[in-house]
Every structure is written in structure tokens, then in C-alpha cells.
Motif scaffolding. Structure first.
Motif, PDB file in Angstrom:
ATOM      1  N   PRO A  63       0.870  -1.221   0.055  1.00  0.00           N
ATOM      2  CA  PRO A  63      -0.169  -0.179  -0.069  1.00  0.00           C
ATOM      3  C   PRO A  63       0.802   1.304  -0.060  1.00  0.00           C
ATOM      4  CG  PRO A  63      -0.842  -1.413   1.608  1.00  0.00           C
ATOM      5  CD  PRO A  63       0.498  -2.272   1.134  1.00  0.00           C
ATOM      6  N   CYS A  64       2.230   1.190   0.338  1.00  0.00           N
ATOM      7  CA  CYS A  64       2.950   2.498   0.378  1.00  0.00           C
ATOM      8  C   CYS A  64       3.301   2.807  -1.000  1.00  0.00           C
ATOM      9  CB  CYS A  64       4.233   2.156   1.190  1.00  0.00           C
ATOM     10  SG  CYS A  64       5.416   0.774   0.393  1.00  0.00           S
ATOM     11  N   SER A  65       3.096   2.002  -2.133  1.00  0.00           N
ATOM     12  CA  SER A  65       3.253   2.523  -3.510  1.00  0.00           C
ATOM     13  C   SER A  65       2.063   3.015  -4.249  1.00  0.00           C
ATOM     14  CB  SER A  65       3.789   1.182  -4.112  1.00  0.00           C
ATOM     15  OG  SER A  65       3.880   1.348  -5.653  1.00  0.00           O
TER      16      SER A  65
ATOM     17  N   ASP B 174      10.312  -1.496  -0.988  1.00  0.00           N
ATOM     18  CA  ASP B 174       9.320  -1.084  -0.269  1.00  0.00           C
ATOM     19  C   ASP B 174       9.449  -2.489   0.617  1.00  0.00           C
ATOM     20  OD1 ASP B 174       8.677   0.837  -2.010  1.00  0.00           O
ATOM     21  OD2 ASP B 174       7.069  -0.540  -2.995  1.00  0.00           O
ATOM     22  N   LEU B 175      10.090  -3.683  -0.046  1.00  0.00           N
ATOM     23  CA  LEU B 175       9.911  -4.793   0.942  1.00  0.00           C
ATOM     24  C   LEU B 175      10.947  -4.627   1.966  1.00  0.00           C
ATOM     25  CD1 LEU B 175       9.786  -7.684  -1.862  1.00  0.00           C
ATOM     26  CD2 LEU B 175       8.291  -7.075  -0.037  1.00  0.00           C
ATOM     27  N   HIS B 176      12.028  -3.975   1.833  1.00  0.00           N
ATOM     28  CA  HIS B 176      12.933  -3.536   2.644  1.00  0.00           C
ATOM     29  C   HIS B 176      12.399  -2.796   3.950  1.00  0.00           C
ATOM     30  CE1 HIS B 176      16.886  -2.452   4.742  1.00  0.00           C
ATOM     31  NE2 HIS B 176      16.566  -0.840   4.583  1.00  0.00           N
TER      32      HIS B 176
ATOM     33  N   LEU C 183       6.602   4.504   5.027  1.00  0.00           N
ATOM     34  CA  LEU C 183       7.056   5.081   3.823  1.00  0.00           C
ATOM     35  C   LEU C 183       5.903   5.200   2.777  1.00  0.00           C
ATOM     36  CD1 LEU C 183       9.484   4.700   1.585  1.00  0.00           C
ATOM     37  CD2 LEU C 183       8.869   2.466   1.357  1.00  0.00           C
ATOM     38  N   VAL C 184       5.970   5.996   2.074  1.00  0.00           N
ATOM     39  CA  VAL C 184       5.058   6.760   1.121  1.00  0.00           C
ATOM     40  C   VAL C 184       5.857   6.862  -0.010  1.00  0.00           C
ATOM     41  CG1 VAL C 184       3.149   8.270   0.370  1.00  0.00           C
ATOM     42  CG2 VAL C 184       3.457   7.696   2.750  1.00  0.00           C
TER      43      VAL C 184
ATOM     44  N   ASP D 258       9.587   9.031  -6.358  1.00  0.00           N
ATOM     45  CA  ASP D 258       9.763   9.857  -5.431  1.00  0.00           C
ATOM     46  C   ASP D 258       9.114   9.371  -4.191  1.00  0.00           C
ATOM     47  OD1 ASP D 258      10.642  12.126  -6.928  1.00  0.00           O
ATOM     48  OD2 ASP D 258       8.809  12.358  -7.935  1.00  0.00           O
ATOM     49  N   PHE D 259       9.751   9.432  -3.096  1.00  0.00           N
ATOM     50  CA  PHE D 259       9.203   8.854  -1.923  1.00  0.00           C
ATOM     51  C   PHE D 259       9.413   9.615  -0.708  1.00  0.00           C
ATOM     52  CE2 PHE D 259      13.681   7.307  -2.371  1.00  0.00           C
ATOM     53  CZ  PHE D 259      14.328   7.220  -1.406  1.00  0.00           C
TER      54      PHE D 259
END
Length: 322
Positions: free
Chosen positions: A130-132, A235-237, A263-264, A269-270
Motif C-alpha cells: 500500500p505504500c506504493s 518497499d520490501l526492505h 514509507l510513502v 519519489d518517496f
């Protein structure tokens, strides 16, 4: 062959069997119904009138010529002789005054890339986090902003925010590492070989052919999905290190003076957010920068900031995501 039924089946299997490696996917890409559906999808986009290096405007192509092109593509895909053409490189202005490079594939290559996307997206959407938010069905800059609104307030207290912008992400994705990442879920070597062919097709600029060993050009239909698959490793990290903790583990971190981490991400861009201290934000800045080095990517902008005013923090976060 009912496309929606196959896509649902792929998604269901990917969700129920997280370690399964999919084989025999190539048959869908070369299927006439899938390619016709892909053709219809790209023709509904205004970009269909933008030609690639072959000069063909898809919206002006007569039906008979489209049919011949479709049949030729199917035959070449079945025989294994299909060879993507280089993308046509153009530049468009960015908001900061700089220019963004785009690679425009030929209309035929766009059709095949769309078929690739149709096959792969159900599999990867089943395990994206969901952060992606970028270039995903049902997600947008607004879903990223809404996520931030739930964090940057007096309840969440995520006021330390590390801002990340990957330098030329699309143009610097390692071809070999990307194929390695794809092999975690895909066992169909014919499909991987087709993706490899697109990666190696390169681009034309000023009548010169460029064939770099890195990059999946912005402008290609499959490029956003491939970039998300690649950055899913980051994202997995975050998920494994910070978002899989139990409530007891989170409470222990708080007692140790450590904050929780969110994390977003929107494409390349994050934002990494913490409700801990500034020192923790600085450590996160180094940690995520070092992890991206394993993906052979470099951060072009990396800063942290804080504000006692949650809305002020949110406004700056929105600018990063837009």
C-alpha cells in the motif's frame, strides 16, 4: 480466451501462492485476442497519433494495414523472431525548468508492451504494498496525500520526514538486476527474453542509435510497471524491517526512544517518515540511500525537515508527491 478471467486467475494464484513462479505466460502475449485488446487500448489514447522511429501514426493507419501489422506481429512472436525497434527520444519540459527525456516506441511495440502489461500487472498488483501509489490501478497522487494526512497530525506525530528523489531512475535501472528481480515471480524465459529485447532496443536521438546497459525509458507502456517492480525491492526492505513488527515490538522501540517508520512512494519519489527523533531521521536517510546503492540507483535530492505544524509538513509532502 476471456482476458478478464485469465487476469483474475493470475491475480488469485499470485495472492494465494506468494512464492509461486509463473510459467507459460508468453502464450497470452502472442494471442490474437490479447493483442487486439492491447491495440484497442493504445488506440483510445491520444498518444496513438505520436509516431515512433518508423513514422507510423496509429490513428491514421487504415484498418487493413492494422490487420496486416497485427498478423505479422503474431507470426513473429510465435516464431521468436519479433525484434522491437529503438524508441524515438524526445524531451518535454519539467516544472523546474529542466527537460525530461521520453522514449516513444513504435505503435507496434506499444501494442506488444501493452499485452505484456496486461499479463504481468495482475501478478504484481497482488503483492505490491500500500505504500506504493504511482502508476497503479486505483491509486494516484491523492492516495499518497491521503496517506500522509493520516500520519502528519497530532495523533500520528510523523513530523520528521526524509524526502527522496532518485536520480534519473527510469534511465538508470540495471537491466540485469531487473531481470533477476523479475525471475523471483516469472519462470517463463520466453517472456523474460521479450522484456530483455525491449530493454536492449535502445533509443534514437539525432539519427544516432544509443543502446545503454541500463534504463527502461519513460514513455514506454511497460516502463512504469517495470520501475514499480524494481522499486518494490525498497518497499520490501521497509516492510520487513519496520512494518512487520508486532504491537509489543513497536512499544519496545518507543521505550528505547525509537520511533515507528512509514514509507510513502509515488514512482521514484518517496518519503520516509518517523515519529522518533531527528537523529533517527538522519539514520534513515543513510539507510535508504545505502539500500538504493544495492539497486545501483543514486539519490539526487535527499533532505529532512520538521515542523510543529502538521499542516505545514503535509503541504511540503504534497509538493514532493505531485
Amino acid at each position: 480466451m476471456e482476458i478478464a478471467r485469465v487476469q483474475k486467475s493470475l491475480a488469485t494464484k499470485a495472492l494465494s501462492q506468494p512464492t509461486h513462479r509463473f510459467d507459460d505466460l508468453y502464450r497470452y502475449v502472442r494471442d490474437v485476442n490479447w493483442l487486439e485488446s492491447a491495440r484497442s487500448a493504445i488506440m483510445s489514447n491520444n498518444g496513438a497519433k505520436t509516431p515512433g522511429v518508423d513514422g507510423i501514426n496509429g490513428q491514421e493507419l487504415p484498418v487493413t494495414e492494422w490487420l496486416a501489422l497485427l498478423n505479422q506481429t503474431i507470426e513473429e512472436l510465435r516464431e521468436g523472431t519479433y525484434c522491437p525497434m529503438p524508441a524515438r527520444r524526445i524531451y518535454i519540459p519539467k516544472a523546474n525548468g529542466k527537460l525530461r527525456p521520453l522514449g516513444i516506441p513504435t505503435i507496434r511495440d506499444r501494442m506488444v508492451q501493452e499485452a505484456l502489461r496486461m499479463v504481468m500487472e495482475p501478478i504484481y498488483e497482488s503483492h505490491f504494498l500500500p505504500c506504493s501509489n504511482g502508476f497503479r490501478p486505483g491509486r494516484s497522487t491523492m492516495t499518497a496525500i491521503n496517506h500522509l494526512q493520516r500520519l502528519c497530525n497530532e495523533k500520528g506525530k510523523y513530523f520528521w520526514i526524509v524526502e527522496g528523489d532518485i536520480k534519473g531512475c527510469f534511465d538508470n535501472i540495471s537491466h540485469q538486476k531487473l531481470i533477476h528481480v523479475l525471475r523471483k515471480r516469472i519462470a517463463d524465459e520466453r517472456l523474460l527474453s521479450l522484456i530483455w529485447a525491449f530493454l536492449k532496443a535502445g533509443y534514437m536521438e539525432d539519427r544516432c542509435l544509443h543502446t545503454p546497459n541500463v534504463g527502461t525509458p519513460q514513455g514506454g507502456i511497460a516502463s512504469p510497471l517495470l520501475a514499480n517492480i524494481y522499486l518494490h525491492e525498497m518497499d520490501l526492505h521497509w516492510q520487513e524491517r519496520y512494518n512487520s513488527m508486532s504491537t509489543r515490538q513497536r512499544d519496545r522501540r518507543r521505550k528505547e526512544g525509537k520511533g515507528n517508520v512509514q514509507l510513502v512512494r509515488y514512482a521514484d519519489d518517496f518519503l520516509v517518515l518517523t515519529n522518533g527523533a531527528k537523529a533517527e531521521a538522519e539514520a534513515l536517510k543513510e539507510e535508504f540511500g545505502e539500500f538504493l546503492q544495492h539497486l545501483e540507483l543514486t539519490l539526487s535530492t535527499f533532505s529532512d525537515f520538521t515542523s510543529n505544524d502538521a499542516q505545514s509538513s503535509l503541504n511540503r509532502s504534497e509538493k514532493c508527491c505531485m
